[in-house]
Design a protein around this motif. Structure first.
Motif: not given
Length: 252
Positions: A42-68
């Protein structure tokens, strides 16, 4: 909810799940978060949850995926009900796909010219402009970097990790957060050791068999600069159409 001290970046989604509360109100600014777990933990699901939550809180995120790919990222986020389309359009999130396992962009120079991926990572300036940078999965970059690999073969793990760790420290000294996901079964213990020791927040994702049931849990191994109390283990599941769900603690 940022009233718990502005040093914490809230993971948001308070009305959606209890993750932010379970993690004490957010991730401290200026920290390295290491989320470790085997394939499917569940590493990807957790990092995706972090990403979405941070964005919803108004923070900027870079998401580098080696798979997607970008399409795969949007689809996967959508399946977890984390709708990223607006955030991508508003440039709250920068999505990058590191395509080297499939002989793509990063490895088309031929074997003799295998690029030093860690160096390329450090030189990708645009990537580090965001408040939060997520690298999912970091072990794939370590495995595919010939310089890192060669040093590890000579038992020079610390030397191999030194430069990228120095770089990470510079980034977080600006109050940014770096989230790294690692599958420890794919790299030597020694190679991952230096990254474990510098992580301010170290989360281990495990799948535990309980009777006929497989339960997922986050074991909090380290949490420097936490807000309120953070639990030692957080039970959770990943549900299609809902995303991460924190399970109520069952009484043993």
């Amino acid at each position: 909810m940022s009233g718990t001290g502005s040093n914490l970046l809230s993971l948001g989604l308070e009305d959606h799940d209890r993750l932010n509360k379970e993690l004490g109100g957010g991730v401290p600014r200026g920290s390295i978060v290491l989320a470790e777990g085997d394939y499917g933990a569940g590493k990807s699901a957790l990092s995706q949850r972090f990403t979405y939550g941070f964005c919803e809180e108004g923070h900027t995120v870079t998401y580098l995926s080696t798979e997607l790919t970008t399409r795969g990222f949007i689809d996967q986020m959508h399946s977890l009900s984390y709708d990223m389309v607006d955030h991508l359009l508003d440039e709250n999130v920068l999505f990058l796909h590191a395509d080297f396992d499939t002989g793509g962009r990063l490895s088309d120079e031929g074997e003799g010219e295998r690029k030093e991926l860690l160096k390329r990572l450090m030189n990708a300036e645009m990537m580090w402009n965001s408040e939060v940078v997520v690298v999912d999965t970091f072990d794939a970059i370590l495995r595919n970097d010939p310089k890192f690999e060669a040093l590890v073969r000579q038992n020079e793990e610390r030397q191999a990790a030194l430069e990228i760790i120095g770089f990470f420290r510079d980034v977080i000294s600006q109050g940014k957060v770096i989230v790294l996901t690692v599958d420890p079964s794919t790299v030597d213990e020694e190679a991952i050791g230096p990254f474990r020791s510098i992580a301010d927040v170290f989360l281990e994702l495990e799948m535990v068999e309980v009777g006929n049931d497989v339960r997922r849990q986050i074991s909090v191994k380290r949490f420097a600069g936490m807000g309120q109390q953070v639990g030692d283990t957080i039970g959770y599941s990943v549900r299609s159409g809902t995303g991460i769900v924190i399970e109520s603690r069952s009484v043993a």
